[in-house]
Motif scaffolding. Structure first.
Motif, mmCIF file in Angstrom:
data_model
loop_
_atom_site.group_PDB
_atom_site.id
_atom_site.type_symbol
_atom_site.label_atom_id
_atom_site.label_comp_id
_atom_site.label_asym_id
_atom_site.label_seq_id
_atom_site.Cartn_x
_atom_site.Cartn_y
_atom_site.Cartn_z
ATOM 1 N N LEU A 107 0.834 -1.199 0.000
ATOM 2 C CA LEU A 107 0.000 0.000 0.000
ATOM 3 C C LEU A 107 0.872 1.253 0.000
ATOM 4 O O LEU A 107 1.730 1.423 0.859
ATOM 5 N N SER A 108 0.650 2.129 -0.976
ATOM 6 C CA SER A 108 1.470 3.318 -1.160
ATOM 7 C C SER A 108 0.587 4.507 -1.519
ATOM 8 O O SER A 108 -0.556 4.348 -1.959
ATOM 9 N N TYR A 109 1.156 5.717 -1.352
ATOM 10 C CA TYR A 109 0.415 6.954 -1.603
ATOM 11 C C TYR A 109 1.206 7.847 -2.552
ATOM 12 O O TYR A 109 2.416 8.007 -2.394
ATOM 13 N N LEU A 110 0.511 8.416 -3.513
ATOM 14 C CA LEU A 110 1.095 9.398 -4.410
ATOM 15 C C LEU A 110 0.402 10.736 -4.196
ATOM 16 O O LEU A 110 -0.822 10.781 -4.023
ATOM 17 N N THR A 111 1.177 11.821 -4.245
ATOM 18 C CA THR A 111 0.592 13.158 -4.263
ATOM 19 C C THR A 111 0.615 13.651 -5.700
ATOM 20 O O THR A 111 1.670 13.658 -6.340
ATOM 21 N N ILE A 112 -0.544 14.034 -6.204
ATOM 22 C CA ILE A 112 -0.689 14.517 -7.577
ATOM 23 C C ILE A 112 -1.006 16.011 -7.508
ATOM 24 O O ILE A 112 -2.080 16.394 -7.030
ATOM 25 N N ALA A 113 -0.064 16.850 -7.967
ATOM 26 C CA ALA A 113 -0.212 18.302 -7.823
ATOM 27 C C ALA A 113 -0.403 18.966 -9.180
ATOM 28 O O ALA A 113 0.346 18.697 -10.120
ATOM 29 N N GLY A 114 -1.404 19.833 -9.255
ATOM 30 C CA GLY A 114 -1.640 20.594 -10.478
ATOM 31 C C GLY A 114 -2.371 21.876 -10.164
ATOM 32 O O GLY A 114 -3.218 21.911 -9.264
ATOM 33 N N LYS A 115 -2.039 22.925 -10.880
ATOM 34 C CA LYS A 115 -2.762 24.193 -10.705
ATOM 35 C C LYS A 115 -4.238 24.021 -11.058
ATOM 36 O O LYS A 115 -5.105 24.658 -10.470
ATOM 37 N N GLU A 116 -4.489 23.164 -12.052
ATOM 38 C CA GLU A 116 -5.861 22.810 -12.416
ATOM 39 C C GLU A 116 -6.199 21.482 -11.725
ATOM 40 O O GLU A 116 -5.689 20.423 -12.112
ATOM 41 N N SER A 117 -7.053 21.541 -10.721
ATOM 42 C CA SER A 117 -7.377 20.332 -9.963
ATOM 43 C C SER A 117 -7.977 19.241 -10.841
ATOM 44 O O SER A 117 -7.760 18.047 -10.601
ATOM 45 N N ALA A 118 -8.709 19.652 -11.885
ATOM 46 C CA ALA A 118 -9.323 18.669 -12.784
ATOM 47 C C ALA A 118 -8.253 17.858 -13.514
ATOM 48 O O ALA A 118 -8.407 16.645 -13.730
ATOM 49 N N HIS A 119 -7.154 18.505 -13.904
ATOM 50 C CA HIS A 119 -6.055 17.784 -14.564
ATOM 51 C C HIS A 119 -5.385 16.825 -13.583
ATOM 52 O O HIS A 119 -5.045 15.688 -13.946
ATOM 53 N N ALA A 120 -5.172 17.309 -12.360
ATOM 54 C CA ALA A 120 -4.559 16.440 -11.345
ATOM 55 C C ALA A 120 -5.433 15.217 -11.088
ATOM 56 O O ALA A 120 -4.932 14.090 -10.976
ATOM 57 N N GLU A 121 -6.729 15.416 -11.028
ATOM 58 C CA GLU A 121 -7.657 14.302 -10.800
ATOM 59 C C GLU A 121 -7.667 13.350 -11.990
ATOM 60 O O GLU A 121 -7.769 12.130 -11.814
ATOM 61 N N SER A 122 -7.542 13.873 -13.214
ATOM 62 C CA SER A 122 -7.478 13.000 -14.401
ATOM 63 C C SER A 122 -6.285 12.066 -14.321
ATOM 64 O O SER A 122 -6.374 10.879 -14.656
ATOM 65 N N VAL A 123 -5.149 12.599 -13.880
ATOM 66 C CA VAL A 123 -3.944 11.778 -13.744
ATOM 67 C C VAL A 123 -4.126 10.773 -12.609
ATOM 68 O O VAL A 123 -3.820 9.585 -12.758
ATOM 69 N N ALA A 124 -4.656 11.247 -11.480
ATOM 70 C CA ALA A 124 -4.869 10.351 -10.335
ATOM 71 C C ALA A 124 -5.797 9.200 -10.704
ATOM 72 O O ALA A 124 -5.595 8.060 -10.269
ATOM 73 N N SER A 125 -6.789 9.486 -11.528
ATOM 74 C CA SER A 125 -7.803 8.472 -11.842
ATOM 75 C C SER A 125 -7.248 7.299 -12.637
ATOM 76 O O SER A 125 -7.831 6.219 -12.629
ATOM 77 N N VAL A 126 -6.120 7.493 -13.358
ATOM 78 C CA VAL A 126 -5.553 6.381 -14.130
ATOM 79 C C VAL A 126 -4.423 5.677 -13.379
ATOM 80 O O VAL A 126 -3.916 4.648 -13.847
#
Length: 337
Positions: free
Chosen positions: A156-175
């Protein structure tokens, strides 16, 4: 019910972290095509045939389509909606030879590189913006704490996905998220990326001290001072963000890199502490320790902002000015609190 859109993901890089992320993508249930740039032709041929990377994390079975593997990064980028750059920082320019600014247009560009471009003294996001004109809003940064070896073992691991546009960060997190990968969304692009650079220097410092015979008690004091140094630096660079330096992307990533057996920066530092030269340590490891290149780049930032960062200064003096490690650590010990 609307059918799920098939996303196209490109991975530029074929080291251990890139291989681990290919595994993450394969174990994610979202509908997608994954395209992968692999530097060495012989590795590409092997992966096509056997679905394993022969050089890194070789035991991991990879869910990749043989026709989606390329030795030309431009072909990967052109076919992708989300492009993940995942080479050592020193090799990014070479990987992107032949790639035009137009190839990046309209895409989410992700940097999973935890280093600074050596000749440019720029973090990857700044370099992409300067050289390729990519808007900062289209850039997403992946931070830790996360080691490739534990991902390969499905711990079990955690990644932090950072983006000025939260929608872009969420798109990356979702895959990327799956049964063993959790994701945390952040808007602190500069803080997460600079934090990832700095923690490698501090892990290298910890390795030097360990190689000299300093124990866990000293390392704990070193790391507690290091997180305050990190806060000083990222606040000077980007003072507008109200960040919590104790969050996983900063303190968590620092801890795992400073203490883990899998940390190549800690290993590199340990070798230096044991008396290896920089060149001999690099040859024996046969892997890139980002903290080495980052040390010189961060030194310029320290001077520009006139920052008090004695741990980073110590590492720089040992690596680049060839000062004796035992003497420099003893000097540092008088400044730690």
């Amino acid at each position: 019910m609307m059918e799920e859109t098939e996303q196209k993901i490109g991975m530029v890089g074929s080291g251990s972290w890139a291989t681990a992320m290919i595994k993450m993508l394969g174990d994610n249930q979202k509908k997608k095509d994954v395209f992968w740039w692999i530097r060495k032709e012989e590795d590409l041929a092997y992966i096509k045939t056997y679905k394993h990377n022969p050089t890194y994390l070789s035991a991991v079975e990879l869910r990749v389509h043989p026709d989606h593997l390329f030795s030309d990064a431009r072909k990967v980028i052109q076919q992708s909606d989300i492009v993940i750059l995942n080479t050592p920082s020193a090799y990014l320019k070479d990987a992107l030879k032949g790639v035009d600014a137009s190839d990046f247009e309209g895409k989410i560009i992700v940097t999973a590189i935890k280093g600074i471009i050596p000749d440019e003294n720029l973090i990857v996001g700044e370099y992409l913006s300067k050289i390729y004109g990519i808007p900062l809003a289209n850039i997403v940064v992946i931070g830790g704490p996360c080691h490739a070896e534990e991902v390969s073992a499905e711990k079990l691991s955690y990644l932090t996905i950072a983006g000025k546009e939260s929608a872009h960060a969420e798109s990356v997190a979702s895959v990327l998220r799956n049964r063993y990968i959790n994701t945390i969304i952040s808007t602190d692009v500069f803080g997460v990326e600079y934090g990832a650079v700095l923690k490698n220097i501090y892990a290298l410092a910890g390795g030097i001290c360990h190689g000299l015979g300093f124990g866990d008690n000293f390392t704990a004091v070193l790391v507690s001072n290091a997180i305050r140094e990190m806060e000083t630096c990222v606040t000077a660079i980007d003072p507008e963000v109200d960040r919590d330096i104790n969050a996983s992307a900063y303190l968590g990533d620092l801890l795992v890199t400073a203490y883990s057996q899998f940390s190549r920066n800690r290993t590199f530092g340990h070798m230096i502490g044991k008396g290896y030269t920089v060149q001999s340590a690099q040859l024996e490891m046969n892997m890139v320790a980002e903290g080495y290149y980052a040390s010189a780049c961060i030194q310029n930032i320290i001077q520009h902002y006139e920052l008090d960062m004695p741990i980073c200064n110590m590492v720089y003096q040992i690596l680049y000015n060839k000062q004796a490690a035992n003497i420099e650590v003893k000097k540092l010990a008088t400044k730690l609190t």
